[in-house]
Design an enzyme around this catalytic site. Structure first.
Site, mmCIF file in Angstrom:
data_model
loop_
_atom_site.group_PDB
_atom_site.id
_atom_site.type_symbol
_atom_site.label_atom_id
_atom_site.label_comp_id
_atom_site.label_asym_id
_atom_site.label_seq_id
_atom_site.Cartn_x
_atom_site.Cartn_y
_atom_site.Cartn_z
ATOM 1 N N CYS A 1 0.836 -1.211 0.000
ATOM 2 C CA CYS A 1 0.000 0.000 0.000
ATOM 3 C C CYS A 1 0.872 1.263 0.000
ATOM 4 O O CYS A 1 1.495 1.578 -0.997
ATOM 5 C CB CYS A 1 -0.976 -0.042 1.181
ATOM 6 S SG CYS A 1 -2.384 1.095 0.980
ATOM 7 N N GLU B 1 -2.042 -9.296 4.191
ATOM 8 C CA GLU B 1 -2.044 -9.792 5.573
ATOM 9 C C GLU B 1 -3.438 -10.025 6.130
ATOM 10 O O GLU B 1 -3.600 -10.754 7.128
ATOM 11 C CB GLU B 1 -1.261 -8.827 6.480
ATOM 12 C CG GLU B 1 -1.892 -7.461 6.681
ATOM 13 C CD GLU B 1 -1.542 -6.432 5.611
ATOM 14 O OE1 GLU B 1 -1.691 -5.237 5.862
ATOM 15 O OE2 GLU B 1 -1.124 -6.842 4.502
ATOM 16 N N SER C 1 2.077 -13.018 38.242
ATOM 17 C CA SER C 1 0.698 -12.536 38.315
ATOM 18 C C SER C 1 -0.314 -13.673 38.248
ATOM 19 O O SER C 1 -1.495 -13.468 38.468
ATOM 20 C CB SER C 1 0.422 -11.575 37.156
ATOM 21 O OG SER C 1 0.430 -12.283 35.922
ATOM 22 N N GLY C 2 0.146 -14.875 37.882
ATOM 23 C CA GLY C 2 -0.773 -15.978 37.641
ATOM 24 C C GLY C 2 -1.197 -16.063 36.193
ATOM 25 O O GLY C 2 -1.864 -17.010 35.789
ATOM 26 N N GLY C 3 -0.802 -15.057 35.406
ATOM 27 C CA GLY C 3 -1.174 -15.038 33.997
ATOM 28 C C GLY C 3 -0.180 -15.774 33.120
ATOM 29 O O GLY C 3 0.839 -16.301 33.580
ATOM 30 N N VAL C 4 -0.484 -15.791 31.830
ATOM 31 C CA VAL C 4 0.316 -16.543 30.869
ATOM 32 C C VAL C 4 1.728 -15.967 30.752
ATOM 33 O O VAL C 4 2.717 -16.704 30.837
ATOM 34 C CB VAL C 4 -0.359 -16.524 29.469
ATOM 35 C CG1 VAL C 4 0.475 -17.300 28.459
ATOM 36 C CG2 VAL C 4 -1.765 -17.079 29.538
ATOM 37 N N ASP C 5 1.836 -14.655 30.575
ATOM 38 C CA ASP C 5 3.129 -14.050 30.258
ATOM 39 C C ASP C 5 4.148 -14.240 31.379
ATOM 40 O O ASP C 5 5.264 -14.699 31.141
ATOM 41 C CB ASP C 5 2.955 -12.554 29.956
ATOM 42 C CG ASP C 5 1.988 -12.303 28.815
ATOM 43 O OD1 ASP C 5 1.811 -13.216 27.990
ATOM 44 O OD2 ASP C 5 1.394 -11.214 28.757
ATOM 45 N N SER C 6 3.765 -13.877 32.610
ATOM 46 C CA SER C 6 4.736 -13.978 33.703
ATOM 47 C C SER C 6 5.066 -15.442 33.996
ATOM 48 O O SER C 6 6.199 -15.773 34.364
ATOM 49 C CB SER C 6 4.219 -13.276 34.958
ATOM 50 O OG SER C 6 3.087 -13.930 35.498
ATOM 51 N N SER C 7 4.095 -16.334 33.814
ATOM 52 C CA SER C 7 4.338 -17.759 34.081
ATOM 53 C C SER C 7 5.325 -18.350 33.077
ATOM 54 O O SER C 7 6.243 -19.093 33.454
ATOM 55 C CB SER C 7 3.024 -18.547 34.023
ATOM 56 O OG SER C 7 2.099 -18.065 34.973
ATOM 57 N N HIS D 1 -3.686 -5.408 0.558
ATOM 58 C CA HIS D 1 -3.172 -5.887 1.843
ATOM 59 C C HIS D 1 -3.226 -7.422 1.893
ATOM 60 O O HIS D 1 -4.293 -7.997 2.098
ATOM 61 C CB HIS D 1 -3.993 -5.294 2.993
ATOM 62 C CG HIS D 1 -3.724 -3.842 3.216
ATOM 63 N ND1 HIS D 1 -2.733 -3.393 4.068
ATOM 64 C CD2 HIS D 1 -4.295 -2.733 2.682
ATOM 65 C CE1 HIS D 1 -2.717 -2.073 4.052
ATOM 66 N NE2 HIS D 1 -3.648 -1.646 3.222
#
Length: 509
Positions: A79, A169, A221-227, A167
């Site tokens: 584009c 994508e 935190s118990g979340g995905v990222d920190s785990s 586009h």
């Protein structure tokens, strides 16, 4: 280092989608602002120029020096990127006679050209531009057209330089992924070996080399990222990782105990810290969303600093920062349009004297989940919905009190538990409840009530950058509403949020 594709961001809403599509081909790529181009290194195999809300006809249009790339490696302009190279190469870009937005069909395709290998005439593409390439220079050739756009795609003769006005994508371009594969694999020659196993192997080796025998503190935190970040660092340095889980008084019902329990079998060294009163005190009287976020961030650092001093000679702070956080914090749009303060981007105050290690800062959320599964992390953590760093503080509109938190925890618990019981939880990207700063009239029994209103929010998404409201069954919503009003004292009205992102955000604050 893995081979990679470089993406220059000119501010398009679709830039991150280009990166995601390239990574789906098991090829690593990085997004950089057009005005901060990194040095060329041997691992860069090709360059993609994104779209833009700007026009090449603007007085101060984005126009970086691409001379180090053009003719030296494959380049694909999408584009705006295509219009920029066409204009700078001696062609002409003019305003479209009609705004070209939406589906179109490729009516002419040079199937001998490697970019369009196995892409048939009649393929649907997605257009989204207000300008069009009227004319190309003599050393350019047209390789695809639609009914209304003659130069839908071009190639520079004697160079692996391409431009497309559509586009690839977005899913509306039916052969878009094939076109990107043609560019990335067949033209750039990428070997498609960037896999979760390779990422884990490389990351753990890099962490061992970087950290050595130093100690690392990480806030869970118990979340995905920190785990997932914790498990990667744990694989690299074992007992030298010290995890801290802070109860800020703004977690979901029973979350502090549940999360600590879930980490028991993961071999992590985790300490739970009850700091509810410190957070409530700092939030007292605050109503502005940004002020609440900053207060929570400040107290978290104070608590974390206090706890980190219990770990002798700690040198590093581990964080679960992921790639969208990094991209937004160094956006081409600059710092002027702050949507929200990221709780895990921007470094630490000087007094903490800790170096930061972020093993996930090149991954999108779904890639983090795939790595987590490969690491063997339990599905209850991997499949957990995203939860905001400031917790329920930004789901309680207005000031924060323990009473409001308790009400919202009960409402949220009913909603999330019901999603799980009915098998709907895994069909939703993120769900939660908001406590609104209004009261409404109701009738319970023979009495008139004047009580609080809560809003339920559930969205579908891939990475949280865009989201659509989730079309939950009416019967489900009716049952949840009925249970909330019957069981949660102080609430007499439940509403459901049917806004998409954009223009709304997923959270309300």
């Amino acid at each position: 280092m893995p081979e990679k594709i470089l993406i220059l961001d000119f501010g398009s809403q679709y830039t991150q989608l280009i990166a995601r599509r390239v990574r789906e081909l098991n090829v690593y790529c990085e997004i950089h602002p057009y005005n901060n181009i990194p040095d060329i290194t041997p691992d860069i195999k090709g360059l993609i120029l994104s779209g833009s809300p700007c026009s090449v006809r603007d007085a101060d249009y984005p126009n970086p020096d691409l001379s180090a790339f053009l003719g030296e490696m494959p380049v694909l302009g999408v584009c705006y990127g295509a219009q920029l190279m066409a204009q700078e190469g001696g062609g002409e870009v003019i305003p479209s006679t009609i705004r070209e937005y939406g589906r179109a069909k490729l009516q002419q395709v040079d199937q001998h050209n490697r970019l369009f290998k196995e892409i048939p005439v009649g393929s649907q593409v997605w257009m989204s531009h207000g300008d069009t390439i009227k004319q190309i220079a003599d050393n350019f050739e047209i390789i695809a057209s639609t009914e209304s756009v003659q130069v839908a795609a071009y190639k520079v003769k004697d160079q692996e330089t391409y431009g497309i006005q559509f586009h690839p994508e977005v899913t509306h371009s039916t052969e878009g992924k094939r076109l990107l594969r043609n560019f990335v694999v067949h033209i750039c020659g990428c070997s498609q070996d960037w896999t979760p196993d390779m990422f884990i192997e490389n990351t753990v080796a890099e962490l061992r080399e970087k950290i050595g025998n130093d100690k690392v503190i990480l806030g869970l935190s118990g979340g995905v990222d920190s785990s997932v970040a914790a498990m990667l660092i744990h694989q690299a340095i074992g007992k030298n990782l010290y995890c801290i889980f802070v109860d800020n008084g703004l977690l979901r019902k029973n979350e502090f105990e549940d999360v600590l329990h879930s980490y028991k079998d993961m071999g992590l060294n985790v300490k739970g810290v009850d700091a509810k009163e410190q957070f409530y005190s700092a939030l007292s009287g605050l109503t502005d969303p940004e002020a609440k976020r900053k207060a929570i961030g400040r107290v978290f650092i104070e608590v974390f600093d206090q706890e980190s001093h219990q770990v002798e000679d700690a040198k590093w702070l581990g964080q679960g920062t992921i790639y969208p956080d990094v991209i937004e914090s160094v956006s081409v749009k600059g710092p002027s349009a702050t949507i929200k303060s990221h709780h895990n981007v921007g470094g630490l105050p000087d007094f903490m004297k800790l170096k930061v290690v972020e093993p996930l800062n090149t991954l999108f959320k779904d890639e983090v989940r795939i790595v987590g599964k490969t690491l063997g992390i339990d599905d209850t953590i991997i499949g957990r919905h995203p939860f905001p760093g400031p917790g329920l503080a930004i789901r309680i509109l207005g000031d924060i009190t323990p009473e409001k938190v308790a009400i919202l925890q009960e409402v949220d618990h009913i909603f999330i538990s019901s999603l799980k019981k009915t098998g709907l939880y895994d069909q939703v990207w993120q769900a939660g409840a908001m406590l609104l700063p209004i009261q409404s009239v109701g009738v319970m029994g023979d009495e008139r009530t004047y009580e609080r209103v809560v809003a339920l929010r559930a969205v579908t998404s891939v990475d949280g950058m865009t989201a659509d409201w989730c079309h939950l069954p009416y019967e489900f919503l009716a049952d949840v509403s009925n249970e909330i009003i019957n069981k949660v004292r102080g609430v007499n009205r439940v509403v459901y949020d049917i806004s998409s992102k954009p223009p709304a955000t997923i959270e309300w604050e």
